[in-house]
Design an enzyme around this catalytic site. Structure first.
Site, PDB file in Angstrom:
ATOM      1  N   HIS A 172       4.712   4.672  -3.545  1.00  0.00           N
ATOM      2  CA  HIS A 172       3.974   3.603  -4.937  1.00  0.00           C
ATOM      3  C   HIS A 172       4.050   4.484  -6.060  1.00  0.00           C
ATOM      4  O   HIS A 172       2.031   5.112  -6.400  1.00  0.00           O
ATOM      5  CB  HIS A 172       3.210   2.456  -4.415  1.00  0.00           C
ATOM      6  CG  HIS A 172       3.408   1.250  -3.965  1.00  0.00           C
ATOM      7  ND1 HIS A 172       3.328   1.107  -2.660  1.00  0.00           N
ATOM      8  CD2 HIS A 172       5.576   0.971  -3.720  1.00  0.00           C
ATOM      9  CE1 HIS A 172       4.339  -0.084  -2.260  1.00  0.00           C
ATOM     10  NE2 HIS A 172       5.360   0.151  -2.364  1.00  0.00           N
ATOM     11  N   ARG A 201       2.519   3.691  -9.091  1.00  0.00           N
ATOM     12  CA  ARG A 201       1.165   3.828  -9.999  1.00  0.00           C
ATOM     13  C   ARG A 201       0.154   4.392  -9.082  1.00  0.00           C
ATOM     14  O   ARG A 201      -0.957   4.503  -9.974  1.00  0.00           O
ATOM     15  CB  ARG A 201       1.567   2.153 -10.766  1.00  0.00           C
ATOM     16  CG  ARG A 201       1.371   1.318  -9.361  1.00  0.00           C
ATOM     17  CD  ARG A 201       1.494  -0.309  -9.411  1.00  0.00           C
ATOM     18  NE  ARG A 201       1.282  -1.186  -8.902  1.00  0.00           N
ATOM     19  CZ  ARG A 201       2.382  -2.490  -8.863  1.00  0.00           C
ATOM     20  NH1 ARG A 201       2.425  -2.218 -10.675  1.00  0.00           N
ATOM     21  NH2 ARG A 201       1.535  -3.221  -8.189  1.00  0.00           N
ATOM     22  N   GLU A 202       0.187   4.539  -7.568  1.00  0.00           N
ATOM     23  CA  GLU A 202      -1.459   4.644  -7.417  1.00  0.00           C
ATOM     24  C   GLU A 202      -1.399   6.222  -6.823  1.00  0.00           C
ATOM     25  O   GLU A 202      -1.633   6.417  -5.922  1.00  0.00           O
ATOM     26  CB  GLU A 202      -1.030   4.252  -5.826  1.00  0.00           C
ATOM     27  CG  GLU A 202      -0.680   2.208  -5.966  1.00  0.00           C
ATOM     28  CD  GLU A 202       0.277   2.085  -4.414  1.00  0.00           C
ATOM     29  OE1 GLU A 202      -0.249   2.859  -3.378  1.00  0.00           O
ATOM     30  OE2 GLU A 202       0.402   0.695  -4.472  1.00  0.00           O
ATOM     31  N   ARG A 234       5.870   0.479 -10.277  1.00  0.00           N
ATOM     32  CA  ARG A 234       5.604   0.845  -8.638  1.00  0.00           C
ATOM     33  C   ARG A 234       6.749   1.297  -7.734  1.00  0.00           C
ATOM     34  O   ARG A 234       6.684   1.565  -6.611  1.00  0.00           O
ATOM     35  CB  ARG A 234       5.331  -1.119  -8.203  1.00  0.00           C
ATOM     36  CG  ARG A 234       5.389  -0.875  -6.248  1.00  0.00           C
ATOM     37  CD  ARG A 234       4.931  -2.043  -6.592  1.00  0.00           C
ATOM     38  NE  ARG A 234       5.216  -2.605  -5.029  1.00  0.00           N
ATOM     39  CZ  ARG A 234       4.222  -2.732  -4.225  1.00  0.00           C
ATOM     40  NH1 ARG A 234       2.761  -2.607  -4.388  1.00  0.00           N
ATOM     41  NH2 ARG A 234       4.223  -3.129  -3.005  1.00  0.00           N
ATOM     42  N   ASN A 260       7.995   0.801   0.261  1.00  0.00           N
ATOM     43  CA  ASN A 260       7.615   0.227   1.430  1.00  0.00           C
ATOM     44  C   ASN A 260       7.912  -1.188   1.560  1.00  0.00           C
ATOM     45  O   ASN A 260       7.264  -2.279   2.001  1.00  0.00           O
ATOM     46  CB  ASN A 260       5.981  -0.306   1.121  1.00  0.00           C
ATOM     47  CG  ASN A 260       5.334   0.125   2.334  1.00  0.00           C
ATOM     48  OD1 ASN A 260       5.884   0.489   3.329  1.00  0.00           O
ATOM     49  ND2 ASN A 260       4.022  -0.239   2.442  1.00  0.00           N
ATOM     50  N   HIS A 278      -1.568   4.406   0.134  1.00  0.00           N
ATOM     51  CA  HIS A 278      -0.922   3.498  -0.281  1.00  0.00           C
ATOM     52  C   HIS A 278      -3.191   3.491  -1.473  1.00  0.00           C
ATOM     53  O   HIS A 278      -3.758   3.922  -1.544  1.00  0.00           O
ATOM     54  CB  HIS A 278      -1.393   2.167  -0.557  1.00  0.00           C
ATOM     55  CG  HIS A 278      -0.102   2.190   0.341  1.00  0.00           C
ATOM     56  ND1 HIS A 278       1.102   1.743  -0.361  1.00  0.00           N
ATOM     57  CD2 HIS A 278       0.601   2.732   1.037  1.00  0.00           C
ATOM     58  CE1 HIS A 278       1.692   1.672  -0.003  1.00  0.00           C
ATOM     59  NE2 HIS A 278       1.657   2.270   1.715  1.00  0.00           N
ATOM     60  N   TYR A 292      -2.014  -9.213   3.025  1.00  0.00           N
ATOM     61  CA  TYR A 292      -0.596  -9.843   3.579  1.00  0.00           C
ATOM     62  C   TYR A 292       0.047  -9.978   3.945  1.00  0.00           C
ATOM     63  O   TYR A 292       0.386  -8.675   4.429  1.00  0.00           O
ATOM     64  CB  TYR A 292      -0.807 -10.127   1.696  1.00  0.00           C
ATOM     65  CG  TYR A 292      -0.515  -8.890   1.366  1.00  0.00           C
ATOM     66  CD1 TYR A 292      -0.340  -8.761  -0.165  1.00  0.00           C
ATOM     67  CD2 TYR A 292       0.328  -7.971   1.945  1.00  0.00           C
ATOM     68  CE1 TYR A 292      -0.346  -7.559  -0.558  1.00  0.00           C
ATOM     69  CE2 TYR A 292       0.667  -6.398   1.404  1.00  0.00           C
ATOM     70  CZ  TYR A 292       0.747  -6.245  -0.239  1.00  0.00           C
ATOM     71  OH  TYR A 292       0.748  -5.417  -0.551  1.00  0.00           O
ATOM     72  N   GLU A 320      -5.280   1.943   2.027  1.00  0.00           N
ATOM     73  CA  GLU A 320      -5.344   1.613   1.281  1.00  0.00           C
ATOM     74  C   GLU A 320      -6.614   2.293  -0.059  1.00  0.00           C
ATOM     75  O   GLU A 320      -7.705   1.808   0.798  1.00  0.00           O
ATOM     76  CB  GLU A 320      -5.809   0.469   1.027  1.00  0.00           C
ATOM     77  CG  GLU A 320      -4.134  -0.578   0.976  1.00  0.00           C
ATOM     78  CD  GLU A 320      -3.139  -0.424  -0.045  1.00  0.00           C
ATOM     79  OE1 GLU A 320      -3.945  -0.130  -1.194  1.00  0.00           O
ATOM     80  OE2 GLU A 320      -1.622  -1.145   0.089  1.00  0.00           O
TER      81      GLU A 320
END
Lengths: 415, 285
Positions: free
Chosen positions: A175, A177-178, A233, A250, A302, A354, A376
């Site tokens: 992703h 922006r990470e 993203r 993802n 992430h 989630y 994460e």
């Protein structure tokens, strides 16, 4: 104006001596009349205060060393002379300027590379090439495919020999922006090389297994976060029949593809794409994993949330190896916390964060890669995606400890 | 004769039509030439996915998302009520949680959490109750906090007062610089206004929160100080929020006031349109 003042100050510093301006403040004094101005001038004569007046045209700017702050403030308050603190810590400001200037200059080798800053895609690709040039016996680079916009998808292979040894896969930057993830990938690459021969755990791992590292899974997206939108993203796929760009890489894997926890609307952040593996960035990894055939751990990185997650994301059915994955996760986050006390939660994706379908580690797990994990990284929302650059190295270092736990367990539990 | 044939034909078409509709679906699309038994498995798993609609009730695992999302709402509540340029709250940990249905009106969570004042780096355990009302009209959650007094009493009065005085008549904040910038940097002078924007954003984040969201403020696009009104500093700002669950970045404009005495009061909010639409030119066909 501020920049000119600071630049002047920096020049002065460079010219004079290696002075330390920690705690020094710069006041802007606004005398309301000549009487007040005269009172201000009086301070100049008090040599002990060591005041450094930058301008004498109203408003009067003066650098006040930390030991004189109280005296100067009381004096001005006593005489009701208006002033503001323009710069609260001159050294901090100069350090930041210096850092920014340094990051603009390209590094000649991986020892002078600035790990404490975020880099552009071309800087990261240059780093990869430098690493290979400096360590040809241990590192090699393979291009496993090309992105939507034609950028090479580079994977570094760390190996001490053998033939198709059991391997560990680590990826960052799926992703865009990470940013702390791509930046951590750079640190991991360097760490593998510096720890080989010095760290017993890493050395043992690399003596018997290979490590594959894809630092920028989504180069088009990453480039876009530098040029257009820091919060981008997805990849940069021009979706058919839509003015909206991008597929969530993802959500594009063939595990519960298209189910709940992904979106069929191209204008959303979790759009899964037209079909599983439709995106070249995903397809290239799928092909690589399939053709390698001997990957034993697959770790996708992430940010943010501070979590260590294992399959599944697309279903509440527990993974067959849940008990073991959970145990290893606990050990890994304990190791991570040992460095700075950073607290990570852990568990299956679907329960901890989630429901998400079409995720990478669900696919790899179903393909038989038992040790499939998603990290994460920092933080938990205060800075979120825009983690300050000074947290890159601490984040990468603590995460590395967790990675070693997983890699070590993989080594010691062949299957 | 003709009519009957027409009806039969029509009926046949109907059947054919519905058949063709049911065979189209993502789960049956085989994507990969070399994929094997997976598609068959996929179908049963899809069925299970539908069951996941049921909300967690009773004793909650504090590390799982239901308790975590409810706890985040408490953070927004505390920031809105008690936050300032020098006082900001974060959720440190969830120790325990319990959820229950409240007959026909919503769901209530009871939580034991640790709250963290970010600037002074102090922690305290708090008890909180979060009620998510149900119904078609999206009403904001209601929060009650208890046994959290110490952290709320933390004194930042002198810094707040100094900032207030400085910006009441002399200085003005006006910046197009994003806070933080792409590299996570905030100028020391702008930090109190970054904090103030987080507090003001908490108004929206609280209002918009549900059991299916997890909000943080991602970035301030810009903030401008307007003329002081009734001794309140007044600001206009544009913020980017992040919802972890949808991964979307909703953008809002906020008009708010602040003073040490009154805290933050949000006067007006406006959600900005989703930027995706302008991303690409329509493909000529």
């Amino acid at each position: 104006m501020m920049k000119k003042l600071v630049a002047f100050a920096a020049l002065l510093v460079a010219v004079l001596s290696k002075e330390d301006f920690r705690g020094h403040q710069v006041f802007r004094i606004v005398p309301k009349d000549d009487v007040q101005l005269a009172l201000v001038r009086v301070m100049e004569d008090i040599l002990d205060l060591e005041l450094d007046f930058w301008s004498w045209v109203t408003p009067v700017d003066v650098r006040v060393p930390s030991h004189s702050l109280q005296v100067v403030k009381s004096y001005m308050e006593r005489h009701s002379i208006k002033y503001f603190t323009m710069i609260k810590d001159l050294q901090a400001l100069l350090d930041e300027e210096r850092r920014q200037m340094k990051s603009a200059a390209p590094a000649g080798n991986t020892d002078s590379f600035d790990y404490t800053n975020y880099h552009t895609l071309s800087q990261i690709y240059s780093f990869q090439d430098m690493l290979v040039v400096e360590n040809p016996k241990l590192v090699s680079k393979t291009v496993i495919g090309h992105s939507v916009e034609g950028r090479p998808l580079n994977v570094l292979k760390f190996s001490t020999g053998g033939s198709n040894r059991p391997a560990i896969w680590i990826d960052t930057g799926i992703h865009a922006r990470e940013w702390v993830t791509q930046a951590s990938g750079i640190v991991f690459a360097k760490k593998i090389l510096t720890e080989y021969g010095t760290d017993s755990v890493l050395t043992e791992i690399l003596n018997r297994m290979d490590i594959f590292l894809e630092m920028v899974v989504n180069p088009d997206g990453y480039h876009f976060t530098h040029t257009n939108n820091r919060m981008w993203r997805k990849n940069r796929k021009q979706n058919e029949d839509s003015s909206c760009v991008g597929v969530d890489l993802n959500r594009n894997w063939n595990a519960g593809f298209g189910g709940r926890g992904s979106s069929n609307n191209p204008c959303t952040e979790t759009y899964h794409g037209t079909r599983a593996h439709s995106e070249p960035e995903v397809k290239s990894i799928v092909k690589f994993v399939r053709s390698h055939g001997n990957i034993k751990a697959f770790i996708s990185i992430h940010s943010y949330s501070q979590m260590l997650l294992y399959p599944y994301g697309y279903t509440r059915n527990p993974a067959k190896d849940q008990a073991e994955l959970d145990q290893v996760a606990q050990k890994a986050v304990t190791a991570l916390a040992s460095l700075y006390g950073t607290n990570y939660r852990y568990g299956s994706i679907i329960k901890t964060i989630y429901q998400s379908s079409g995720g990478s580690i669900d696919w790899t797990y179903k393909k038989g890669i038992k040790y499939s994990y998603t990290f994460e990284l920092r933080d938990t929302g205060h800075f979120g995606f825009i983690l300050p650059a000074n947290q890159i190295v601490p984040t990468a270092n603590e995460t590395w400890l967790a990675l070693k736990v997983i890699m070590d367990h993989t080594l010691k539990n062949p299957y | 004769m003709g009519l009957r044939r027409a009806i039969v034909l029509f009926a046949l078409m109907e059947v054919t039509w519905s058949l063709s509709v049911t065979t189209i679906g993502p789960e049956t699309v085989s994507t990969d030439a070399s994929a094997h038994p997976e598609p068959a498995e996929e179908n049963t798993e899809q069925k299970e996915a539908a069951e996941e609609d049921v909300m967690a009730t009773g004793e909650l695992n504090p590390n799982h998302y239901p308790a975590q999302r409810a706890a985040k709402v408490v953070q927004h509540y505390l920031n809105l009520r008690h936050g300032s340029p020098y006082k900001l709250f974060g959720l440190k940990e969830v120790h325990s949680g319990n959820a229950e249905e409240v007959a026909d009106s919503g769901r209530k969570y009871q939580l034991e959490i640790s709250v963290h004042e970010i600037i002074s780096n102090t922690k305290e355990k708090c008890s909180a109750e979060v009620f998510f009302p149900s119904g078609a009209k999206q009403l904001s959650p209601q929060v009650q906090v208890s046994s959290c007094e110490e952290i709320l009493k933390l004194d930042a009065k002198s810094e707040e007062e100094a900032l207030y005085q400085q910006y009441k008549t002399n200085k003005t904040v006006c910046t197009e610089k994003r806070l933080p910038d792409s590299y996570g940097h905030v100028d020391p002078e702008m930090t109190p206004f970054w904090h103030l924007s987080i507090v003001a954003s908490s108004f929206i984040m609280l209002k918009e929160s549900t059991e299916n969201t997890l909000y943080n403020m991602a970035q301030v696009a810009n903030i401008t100080q307007l003329a002081t009104e009734n001794d309140q500093l007044k600001f206009d700002c544009h913020v980017l929020l992040h919802d972890m669950v949808s991964q979307e970045i909703p953008q809002w404009k906020l008009l708010f006031t602040w003073s040490p005495a009154e805290g933050v009061k949000v006067l007006h909010t406006e959600q900005l349109p989703h930027i995706h639409q302008s991303e690409k030119q329509a493909k000529p066909n």
